[in-house]
Design a protein around this motif. Structure first.
Motif, PDB file in Angstrom:
ATOM      1  N   LEU A  50       0.864  -1.172   0.000  1.00  0.00           N
ATOM      2  CA  LEU A  50       0.000   0.000   0.000  1.00  0.00           C
ATOM      3  C   LEU A  50       0.906   1.228   0.000  1.00  0.00           C
ATOM      4  O   LEU A  50       1.645   1.468   0.953  1.00  0.00           O
ATOM      5  CB  LEU A  50      -0.910   0.004   1.232  1.00  0.00           C
ATOM      6  CG  LEU A  50      -1.784   1.250   1.428  1.00  0.00           C
ATOM      7  CD1 LEU A  50      -2.716   1.467   0.235  1.00  0.00           C
ATOM      8  CD2 LEU A  50      -2.600   1.138   2.727  1.00  0.00           C
ATOM      9  N   PHE A  51       0.869   1.994  -1.099  1.00  0.00           N
ATOM     10  CA  PHE A  51       1.634   3.234  -1.205  1.00  0.00           C
ATOM     11  C   PHE A  51       0.688   4.389  -0.885  1.00  0.00           C
ATOM     12  O   PHE A  51      -0.340   4.555  -1.567  1.00  0.00           O
ATOM     13  CB  PHE A  51       2.185   3.425  -2.617  1.00  0.00           C
ATOM     14  CG  PHE A  51       3.251   2.429  -3.019  1.00  0.00           C
ATOM     15  CD1 PHE A  51       3.773   1.509  -2.119  1.00  0.00           C
ATOM     16  CD2 PHE A  51       3.748   2.422  -4.325  1.00  0.00           C
ATOM     17  CE1 PHE A  51       4.760   0.606  -2.497  1.00  0.00           C
ATOM     18  CE2 PHE A  51       4.731   1.526  -4.719  1.00  0.00           C
ATOM     19  CZ  PHE A  51       5.243   0.609  -3.796  1.00  0.00           C
ATOM     20  N   PHE A  94       0.365  -7.311 -16.659  1.00  0.00           N
ATOM     21  CA  PHE A  94       0.466  -6.069 -15.888  1.00  0.00           C
ATOM     22  C   PHE A  94      -0.809  -5.264 -16.105  1.00  0.00           C
ATOM     23  O   PHE A  94      -1.174  -4.970 -17.241  1.00  0.00           O
ATOM     24  CB  PHE A  94       1.685  -5.279 -16.352  1.00  0.00           C
ATOM     25  CG  PHE A  94       1.830  -3.924 -15.701  1.00  0.00           C
ATOM     26  CD1 PHE A  94       2.302  -3.794 -14.402  1.00  0.00           C
ATOM     27  CD2 PHE A  94       1.494  -2.767 -16.402  1.00  0.00           C
ATOM     28  CE1 PHE A  94       2.450  -2.544 -13.820  1.00  0.00           C
ATOM     29  CE2 PHE A  94       1.638  -1.512 -15.825  1.00  0.00           C
ATOM     30  CZ  PHE A  94       2.113  -1.411 -14.521  1.00  0.00           C
ATOM     31  N   GLN A  95      -1.504  -4.930 -15.017  1.00  0.00           N
ATOM     32  CA  GLN A  95      -2.742  -4.168 -15.135  1.00  0.00           C
ATOM     33  C   GLN A  95      -2.756  -3.010 -14.152  1.00  0.00           C
ATOM     34  O   GLN A  95      -2.306  -3.152 -13.008  1.00  0.00           O
ATOM     35  CB  GLN A  95      -3.964  -5.056 -14.860  1.00  0.00           C
ATOM     36  CG  GLN A  95      -4.237  -6.091 -15.926  1.00  0.00           C
ATOM     37  CD  GLN A  95      -5.561  -6.797 -15.701  1.00  0.00           C
ATOM     38  OE1 GLN A  95      -6.540  -6.182 -15.291  1.00  0.00           O
ATOM     39  NE2 GLN A  95      -5.582  -8.096 -15.951  1.00  0.00           N
ATOM     40  N   VAL A  96      -3.264  -1.865 -14.617  1.00  0.00           N
ATOM     41  CA  VAL A  96      -3.494  -0.710 -13.745  1.00  0.00           C
ATOM     42  C   VAL A  96      -4.994  -0.496 -13.688  1.00  0.00           C
ATOM     43  O   VAL A  96      -5.634  -0.235 -14.706  1.00  0.00           O
ATOM     44  CB  VAL A  96      -2.796   0.555 -14.277  1.00  0.00           C
ATOM     45  CG1 VAL A  96      -3.067   1.739 -13.347  1.00  0.00           C
ATOM     46  CG2 VAL A  96      -1.292   0.325 -14.411  1.00  0.00           C
ATOM     47  N   ILE A 130      -1.678  -3.026 -10.278  1.00  0.00           N
ATOM     48  CA  ILE A 130      -1.641  -1.741  -9.585  1.00  0.00           C
ATOM     49  C   ILE A 130      -3.080  -1.244  -9.478  1.00  0.00           C
ATOM     50  O   ILE A 130      -3.779  -1.123 -10.494  1.00  0.00           O
ATOM     51  CB  ILE A 130      -0.772  -0.719 -10.338  1.00  0.00           C
ATOM     52  CG1 ILE A 130       0.680  -1.207 -10.400  1.00  0.00           C
ATOM     53  CG2 ILE A 130      -0.844   0.651  -9.664  1.00  0.00           C
ATOM     54  CD1 ILE A 130       1.587  -0.323 -11.234  1.00  0.00           C
ATOM     55  N   ILE A 131      -3.527  -0.976  -8.264  1.00  0.00           N
ATOM     56  CA  ILE A 131      -4.911  -0.530  -8.037  1.00  0.00           C
ATOM     57  C   ILE A 131      -4.866   0.890  -7.489  1.00  0.00           C
ATOM     58  O   ILE A 131      -4.475   1.122  -6.345  1.00  0.00           O
ATOM     59  CB  ILE A 131      -5.653  -1.468  -7.066  1.00  0.00           C
ATOM     60  CG1 ILE A 131      -5.564  -2.908  -7.563  1.00  0.00           C
ATOM     61  CG2 ILE A 131      -7.108  -1.034  -6.927  1.00  0.00           C
ATOM     62  CD1 ILE A 131      -6.242  -3.918  -6.661  1.00  0.00           C
ATOM     63  N   ARG A 132      -5.250   1.847  -8.326  1.00  0.00           N
ATOM     64  CA  ARG A 132      -5.217   3.254  -7.934  1.00  0.00           C
ATOM     65  C   ARG A 132      -6.456   3.606  -7.113  1.00  0.00           C
ATOM     66  O   ARG A 132      -7.501   2.972  -7.210  1.00  0.00           O
ATOM     67  CB  ARG A 132      -5.142   4.153  -9.166  1.00  0.00           C
ATOM     68  CG  ARG A 132      -3.973   3.826 -10.083  1.00  0.00           C
ATOM     69  CD  ARG A 132      -3.837   4.793 -11.210  1.00  0.00           C
ATOM     70  NE  ARG A 132      -3.301   6.072 -10.744  1.00  0.00           N
ATOM     71  CZ  ARG A 132      -2.644   6.924 -11.534  1.00  0.00           C
ATOM     72  NH1 ARG A 132      -2.436   6.626 -12.796  1.00  0.00           N
ATOM     73  NH2 ARG A 132      -2.186   8.056 -11.066  1.00  0.00           N
ATOM     74  N   ASP A 133      -6.329   4.659  -6.287  1.00  0.00           N
ATOM     75  CA  ASP A 133      -7.462   5.181  -5.507  1.00  0.00           C
ATOM     76  C   ASP A 133      -8.180   4.073  -4.760  1.00  0.00           C
ATOM     77  O   ASP A 133      -9.414   3.969  -4.812  1.00  0.00           O
ATOM     78  CB  ASP A 133      -8.445   5.912  -6.431  1.00  0.00           C
ATOM     79  CG  ASP A 133      -7.803   7.090  -7.138  1.00  0.00           C
ATOM     80  OD1 ASP A 133      -7.049   7.822  -6.486  1.00  0.00           O
ATOM     81  OD2 ASP A 133      -8.054   7.272  -8.347  1.00  0.00           O
ATOM     82  N   VAL A 134      -7.424   3.243  -4.052  1.00  0.00           N
ATOM     83  CA  VAL A 134      -8.035   2.127  -3.343  1.00  0.00           C
ATOM     84  C   VAL A 134      -8.924   2.616  -2.206  1.00  0.00           C
ATOM     85  O   VAL A 134      -9.752   1.854  -1.685  1.00  0.00           O
ATOM     86  CB  VAL A 134      -6.930   1.164  -2.839  1.00  0.00           C
ATOM     87  CG1 VAL A 134      -6.168   1.765  -1.668  1.00  0.00           C
ATOM     88  CG2 VAL A 134      -7.503  -0.190  -2.469  1.00  0.00           C
ATOM     89  N   ASP A 135      -8.791   3.882  -1.821  1.00  0.00           N
ATOM     90  CA  ASP A 135      -9.696   4.458  -0.822  1.00  0.00           C
ATOM     91  C   ASP A 135     -11.117   4.584  -1.358  1.00  0.00           C
ATOM     92  O   ASP A 135     -12.051   4.830  -0.578  1.00  0.00           O
ATOM     93  CB  ASP A 135      -9.185   5.833  -0.376  1.00  0.00           C
ATOM     94  CG  ASP A 135      -8.724   6.700  -1.532  1.00  0.00           C
ATOM     95  OD1 ASP A 135      -9.334   7.759  -1.738  1.00  0.00           O
ATOM     96  OD2 ASP A 135      -7.772   6.321  -2.230  1.00  0.00           O
ATOM     97  N   ILE A 157       1.386 -10.091  -7.439  1.00  0.00           N
ATOM     98  CA  ILE A 157       1.759  -8.974  -6.564  1.00  0.00           C
ATOM     99  C   ILE A 157       0.736  -7.857  -6.770  1.00  0.00           C
ATOM    100  O   ILE A 157       0.411  -7.492  -7.904  1.00  0.00           O
ATOM    101  CB  ILE A 157       3.174  -8.441  -6.876  1.00  0.00           C
ATOM    102  CG1 ILE A 157       4.227  -9.474  -6.480  1.00  0.00           C
ATOM    103  CG2 ILE A 157       3.442  -7.129  -6.130  1.00  0.00           C
ATOM    104  CD1 ILE A 157       5.650  -9.035  -6.790  1.00  0.00           C
ATOM    105  N   PHE A 158       0.212  -7.349  -5.646  1.00  0.00           N
ATOM    106  CA  PHE A 158      -0.691  -6.207  -5.682  1.00  0.00           C
ATOM    107  C   PHE A 158       0.045  -4.982  -5.162  1.00  0.00           C
ATOM    108  O   PHE A 158       0.722  -5.037  -4.140  1.00  0.00           O
ATOM    109  CB  PHE A 158      -1.919  -6.441  -4.794  1.00  0.00           C
ATOM    110  CG  PHE A 158      -2.798  -7.569  -5.228  1.00  0.00           C
ATOM    111  CD1 PHE A 158      -3.600  -7.453  -6.353  1.00  0.00           C
ATOM    112  CD2 PHE A 158      -2.835  -8.754  -4.505  1.00  0.00           C
ATOM    113  CE1 PHE A 158      -4.407  -8.502  -6.756  1.00  0.00           C
ATOM    114  CE2 PHE A 158      -3.644  -9.798  -4.899  1.00  0.00           C
ATOM    115  CZ  PHE A 158      -4.438  -9.680  -6.027  1.00  0.00           C
TER     116      PHE A 158
END
Length: 402
Positions: A50-51, A94-96, A130-135, A157-158
């Motif tokens: 989690l970044f 690879f997925q965003v 890569i999952i953006r805006d996970v909030d 890898i997430f």
């Protein structure tokens, strides 16, 4: 989980010179970069990261750096077909992910993600999501994702991205290794902006202060005449605010917002042109996804431009305070063109000096003005009427300097 280490020529620090091509895009986050590189080199990668941090601090670049160093045979050269496909989001492993719904992620999106996770990698040794805006996961989407996050396949890898740790549901963040991307201090931001643009001095300080010391945003500002003109409109409004009547304040509000949003219109034109070029290459589903993605980018950019207006007002108040408190307002300077080093808005310095001389303002009132700007920032993060918010702020600032 093990990691694929780079096999190309290494530097004295043990890291691939090719991989550095991507790591160099992560500005001012040395601690995060060192920790991630150590995980890669020591083959101790977690299955979920989690970044967290504000927009523009390099979260997506760090995620791409991890992916390219893992999946490129040269450790992230930036030139091979694998790196190019990763950069263009066209690699099958690879997925965003972006929220597809107006209010966040849809359960259908997460179910499709869960299905993709169960499939074996098509070309590489692992799949990276890569999952953006996970909030923006609601409870239903989070619950659909939770089992996959708890029991991932060995080849998955997430990397989850969020503006803040607190905004992510506890059930999600407790299963991730968390990396915090810190805001840069002004000196770090100046150095980073100089490395990126070659621009220093007052131009750099103005760009950074107007954009919250976010280097990527400051770089965009320096390349955009529309954004620079918007700042000039804010300066003109501040010059005349102390003598403005109520109708003047309302007119200034409209002018400031119109100028700030001109660059949004410019960005929309560029996006529409790009969409037109891609129309024949994308299927209907991909086209709709790109349209939704562009709308979210425009919405975020619009908020950022309004934030820029708030930052310029904040910087003006800070300069006003420096002039008041250091005696510059009444000083008999031999050369009025000489601007003190700690003044940011150098292009309005003499106007501020005259204003402070005719209307001295206490530090307490300046602090009150800064607090009203901070309140406006917090409200802007929620769904508010931006014009009413800006009107209220300009009336508040008029009281501060009158």
């Amino acid at each position: 989980m093990t990691a694929i280490t780079a096999t190309s020529q290494t530097t004295g620090h043990g890291h691939s010179t090719c991989a550095q091509f991507f790591w160099d895009k992560v500005i001012g986050q040395d601690g995060v970069v060192r920790a991630l590189k150590h995980s890669l080199d020591s083959e101790t990668l977690a299955h979920a990261y989690l970044f967290v941090g504000a927009q523009g601090l390099g979260k997506i670049n760090a995620a791409r750096a991890v992916a390219t160093q893992l999946m490129c045979a040269s450790g992230g050269c930036g030139n091979c077909h694998i790196c190019k496909r990763l950069e263009n989001n066209s690699h099958p492993d690879f997925q965003v992910l972006e929220p597809a719904g107006a209010g966040g992620y849809l359960v259908e999106q997460i179910r499709e993600l869960n299905y993709q996770v169960q499939l074996a990698p098509a070309e590489a040794d692992r799949k990276i999501f890569i999952i953006r805006d996970v909030d923006l996961f609601n409870v239903s989407a989070a619950n659909a994702f939770l089992k996959t996050l708890e029991e991932p396949t060995d080849s998955t890898i997430f990397i989850l991205l969020s503006h803040s740790q607190e905004a992510v549901l506890p059930t999600i963040r407790s299963r991730c290794q968390i990396y915090r991307f810190r805001p840069l201090n002004p000196e770090q931001a100046r150095e980073a902006l100089y490395e990126k643009t070659g621009i220093s001095g007052h131009r750099a300080d103005i760009a950074l202060a107007a954009n919250g010391y976010i280097v990527a945003a400051a770089r965009d500002y320096l390349q955009s005449p529309k954004q620079q003109e918007a700042r000039q409109v804010v300066l003109r409004a501040f010059r005349h605010l102390s003598t403005a009547d109520d109708l003047d304040v309302l007119r200034m509000t409209r002018e400031v917002l119109r100028a700030a949003l001109d660059s949004v219109t410019e960005m929309r034109t560029v996006m529409d042109s790009d969409l037109l070029m891609r129309k024949e290459l994308l299927d209907l589903v991909a086209l709709k996804q790109l349209e939704r993605y562009n709308e979210r980018r425009l919405s975020a950019f619009e908020t950022r431009q309004t934030m820029m207006v708030l930052s310029v007002f904040s910087t003006l108040l800070a300069d006003y305070l420096r002039i008041n408190c250091t005696g510059l307002a009444t000083a008999n300077r031999a050369d009025e063109a000489v601007v003190p080093d700690d003044i940011i808005c150098v292009d309005i310095y003499q106007d501020l000096q005259k204003l402070a001389q005719s209307r001295p303002v206490s530090a307490a009132k300046i602090a009150h003005g800064q607090e009203r700007i901070a309140v406006a920032r917090r409200r802007l993060a929620r769904s508010v009427n931006v014009e009413l918010l800006m009107e209220a702020l300009l009336f508040d600032l008029r009281e501060v300097i009158t």
